[in-house]
Design a protein around this motif. Sequence first.
Motif, PDB file in Angstrom:
ATOM      1  N   THR A  14      47.719  39.908  33.477  1.00 37.34           N
ATOM      2  CA  THR A  14      46.692  38.997  32.986  1.00 37.34           C
ATOM      3  C   THR A  14      47.066  37.558  33.333  1.00 37.34           C
ATOM      4  OG1 THR A  14      45.333  38.486  31.051  1.00 37.34           O
ATOM      5  CG2 THR A  14      47.691  38.793  30.677  1.00 37.34           C
TER       6      THR A  14
ATOM      7  N   GLN B  94      39.603  40.827  46.354  1.00 36.65           N
ATOM      8  CA  GLN B  94      40.674  39.856  46.116  1.00 36.65           C
ATOM      9  C   GLN B  94      41.936  40.256  46.877  1.00 36.65           C
ATOM     10  OE1 GLN B  94      40.766  40.073  41.851  1.00 36.65           O
ATOM     11  NE2 GLN B  94      39.157  38.537  41.581  1.00 36.65           N
TER      12      GLN B  94
ATOM     13  N   THR C 230      35.658  44.351  43.156  1.00 39.61           N
ATOM     14  CA  THR C 230      36.048  42.939  43.030  1.00 39.61           C
ATOM     15  C   THR C 230      37.549  42.784  43.257  1.00 39.61           C
ATOM     16  OG1 THR C 230      34.229  42.488  41.500  1.00 39.61           O
ATOM     17  CG2 THR C 230      36.047  40.919  41.532  1.00 39.61           C
ATOM     18  N   LEU C 231      38.341  43.663  42.649  1.00 35.89           N
ATOM     19  CA  LEU C 231      39.780  43.650  42.880  1.00 35.89           C
ATOM     20  C   LEU C 231      40.082  43.915  44.352  1.00 35.89           C
ATOM     21  CD1 LEU C 231      42.740  43.632  41.934  1.00 35.89           C
ATOM     22  CD2 LEU C 231      42.482  46.060  41.370  1.00 35.89           C
TER      23      LEU C 231
ATOM     24  N   VAL D 149      44.632  45.235  35.815  1.00 39.61           N
ATOM     25  CA  VAL D 149      44.387  43.819  36.067  1.00 39.61           C
ATOM     26  C   VAL D 149      43.225  43.351  35.202  1.00 39.61           C
ATOM     27  CG1 VAL D 149      43.784  42.096  37.815  1.00 39.61           C
ATOM     28  CG2 VAL D 149      45.263  44.029  38.422  1.00 39.61           C
ATOM     29  N   THR D 150      43.447  42.311  34.412  1.00 36.31           N
ATOM     30  CA  THR D 150      42.402  41.801  33.522  1.00 36.31           C
ATOM     31  C   THR D 150      42.645  40.338  33.213  1.00 36.31           C
ATOM     32  OG1 THR D 150      41.492  41.938  31.279  1.00 36.31           O
ATOM     33  CG2 THR D 150      43.715  42.779  31.578  1.00 36.31           C
ATOM     34  N   ARG D 151      41.611  39.523  33.366  1.00 35.00           N
ATOM     35  CA  ARG D 151      41.734  38.115  32.981  1.00 35.00           C
ATOM     36  C   ARG D 151      41.578  37.928  31.475  1.00 35.00           C
ATOM     37  NH1 ARG D 151      37.793  34.472  36.483  1.00 35.00           N
ATOM     38  NH2 ARG D 151      36.351  36.105  35.815  1.00 35.00           N
TER      39      ARG D 151
ATOM     40  N   ALA E 290      41.573  47.712  38.325  1.00 35.34           N
ATOM     41  CA  ALA E 290      40.925  46.699  37.487  1.00 35.34           C
ATOM     42  C   ALA E 290      40.515  47.308  36.150  1.00 35.34           C
ATOM     43  CB  ALA E 290      39.708  46.130  38.196  1.00 35.34           C
TER      44      ALA E 290
ATOM     45  N   THR F 168      37.212  49.223  36.067  1.00 36.21           N
ATOM     46  CA  THR F 168      37.271  50.567  36.644  1.00 36.21           C
ATOM     47  C   THR F 168      37.923  51.536  35.675  1.00 36.21           C
ATOM     48  OG1 THR F 168      37.330  49.688  38.892  1.00 36.21           O
ATOM     49  CG2 THR F 168      38.158  51.917  38.582  1.00 36.21           C
TER      50      THR F 168
END
Length: 249
Positions: free
Chosen positions: A116, A170, A166-167, A92-94, A73, A76
């Motif tokens: 994303t 998920q 959090t990742l 991983v990033t929104r 993430a 991190t």
Amino acid sequence: MRQLLPHPVDPIDPVDVYAGLPAADGRPALRLNMIASVDGAITVGGVSGPLGGAGDHRVFTALRSFADAILVAAGTVRAEGYGPASVPLVIVTRSCQLDLDAPLFTETPVRPVVVTVATAPSERRERAAEVADVLVAGERDVDLPAALCALGRRGHASVLAEGGPTLNAQLARADLIDELCLTVSPVLAGGDAGRILAGPPLPSTHRFAPVSVCEDDGFLFLRLRPATERTTDPAPSRPASPASRIAGL
């Protein structure tokens, strides 16, 4: 390092312990590697480094040697100060809000991958595409199964996930963790540090079974894989002892 389970071996090389990971159906196999104190803390002072040791570093190196890509993430990456890697670092990033001038983008021998969503600001996605391969997986939330399938199409058969919590949650919710490699550090950390998963409770209890257990200098190295059963019923509560009832526990 010595192996305790499935049978004693002393000494043993972590490369021999962690070799081999079953193939997943239609996607790369995914390992999750984490470290936690005996009271469950995954960080001390906001980072995981103080929990580690020489044996943990050897395991970390062995696990990375088997990975075709490292999934992590964005938070991190920032907290742990990730640098260039020898295999693709998949971030991983929104929001697509990244330090694109950092060495992991500008000095890496392997071009990173940014995963994303469609709603991430287009200018950030375009800027990221200058220094990384950008994969759009999902509209507002990252679709991790789709992202893993996309990595598989790129030729990656084995992915190592390194958090954050959090990742991790998920991945667990999507039933994507094929192996959990957990180092138990022989320290009590206290404080309010998180656990290896963060977020709402999972819809079902995910039971894991040990594949191997090793020990080195008080550290335990657990290698676990999902058991076949899933249960949605909570474990029966254990009656409180008289002493605990008196103490109000």
